[in-house]
Enzyme design. Structure first.
Site, PDB file in Angstrom:
ATOM      1  CB  VAL A 143       0.156  -1.288   8.392  1.00 18.60           C
ATOM      2  CG1 VAL A 143       0.890  -0.232   9.176  1.00 18.60           C
ATOM      3  CG2 VAL A 143      -1.336  -0.977   8.368  1.00 18.60           C
ATOM      4  CB  SER A 144      -1.739   0.574   3.307  1.00 22.22           C
ATOM      5  OG  SER A 144      -1.434  -0.566   2.544  1.00 22.22           O
ATOM      6  CB  ALA A 145      -0.520   5.731   3.988  1.00 24.74           C
ATOM      7  NE  ARG A 175      -2.029   3.581  10.519  1.00 23.54           N
ATOM      8  CZ  ARG A 175      -1.839   3.066   9.308  1.00 23.54           C
ATOM      9  NH1 ARG A 175      -2.798   2.355   8.745  1.00 23.54           N
ATOM     10  NH2 ARG A 175      -0.714   3.262   8.646  1.00 23.54           N
ATOM     11  N   GLY A 187       0.812  -1.200   0.000  1.00 24.37           N
ATOM     12  CA  GLY A 187       0.000   0.000   0.000  1.00 24.37           C
ATOM     13  C   GLY A 187       0.839   1.241   0.000  1.00 24.37           C
TER      14      GLY A 187
END
Length: 274
Positions: free
Chosen positions: A127-129, A101, A30
């Protein structure tokens, strides 16, 4: 599930204009940069990043890393940032505000959990933005009753966001230790509508098909035929498609594909990594 019409609300314009990020520095399924962000080490940070730094400095003074009040403040700031960028989907905004998160982030990176950037989770993955997670969920136009397939589950964070927006989620991760960790965190948080599988994402989950929505978090040369076969007739699939790390973020459904933006992702890899 029947939809009266296949209408796609346009994603926020400010969330679609991206700068390509070097894959070497953002090794992630991501890893895309958005307006108002900057590459680490540059001297001209964006406005949103300055806000993040200032908020983080204040939270350092108020509580220990990972404390509940700090995380809640950071989540609220993240959602406010998404609103400023133009995200309006109330279901996605509520999900982003709800999912912790920080629980999906390794402890040593806890202070980066809500920053406008991807965060390392090990094995060269991130972990994607928050922005790309929110854009993906918004592009699927979920109403709460859907069955969703996620390919490239990673930390499990995106699966949790999707689980807040849909009825059930099957999340596929090809790396055994990441799948195990995601399964444990999601279980601890009570996400009983998420099933994490250690499997080959390119093969999908034919035993659970058809899916109302499919989200792919890695660059494919083309949308994998197996995933198209598992998409419901009125379903939506989002997938980055291109050569190596550079390509188009496509939304496919009702027999047509639409490019949402240019993106940089790591390649979609066939097979398992045990």
């Amino acid at each position: 599930m029947a939809r009266p019409e296949f209408l796609w609300p346009e994603p926020p314009e400010s969330m679609l204009r991206r700068r390509k990020a070097p894959v070497a520095t953002l090794e992630s399924a991501g890893a895309v940069r958005l307006p108002g962000t900057f590459e680490p080490g540059t001297s001209e940070p964006g406005t949103d990043d300055r806000r993040d730094r200032q908020a983080m400095a204040g939270r350092h003074r108020r509580g220990a890393p990972g404390s509940a009040p700090r995380a809640a403040d950071a989540r609220a700031a993240m959602v406010a940032r998404l609103r400023r960028k133009g995200l309006t989907d109330p279901r996605v905004l509520a999900a982003m505000h709800t999912v912790p998160r920080e629980r999906f982030i390794p402890e040593q990176y806890a202070d980066m959990a809500y920053a406008d950037r991807p965060v390392p989770i090990g094995s060269g993955q991130t972990v994607s933005a928050p922005d790309i997670v929110a854009l993906t969920a918004s592009a699927l136009t979920l109403t709460g009753s859907e069955s969703v397939l996620e390919v490239g589950g990673g930390s499990g964070y995106a699966a949790a966001v999707l689980a807040q927006c849909a009825s059930r989620v099957i999340s596929i991760e090809r790396r055994a230790h990441l799948a195990e960790r995601a399964r444990a965190v999601l279980g601890d948080l009570g996400y009983d509508n998420v099933e994490v599988r250690h499997a080959d994402g390119m093969a999908g989950a034919p035993d659970a098909a058809p899916f109302d929505a499919i989200a792919v978090a890695a660059m494919a040369h083309e949308i994998p035929p197996a995933l198209l076969d598992q998409l419901a007739a009125d379903g939506i699939l989002v997938c980055p498609v291109g050569d190596r790390s550079d390509g188009e973020f496509l939304r496919h459904g009702a027999g047509r594909s639409e490019s949402l933006s240019r993106v940089s992702f790591v390649p979609l890899v066939e097979g398992l990594d045990r």
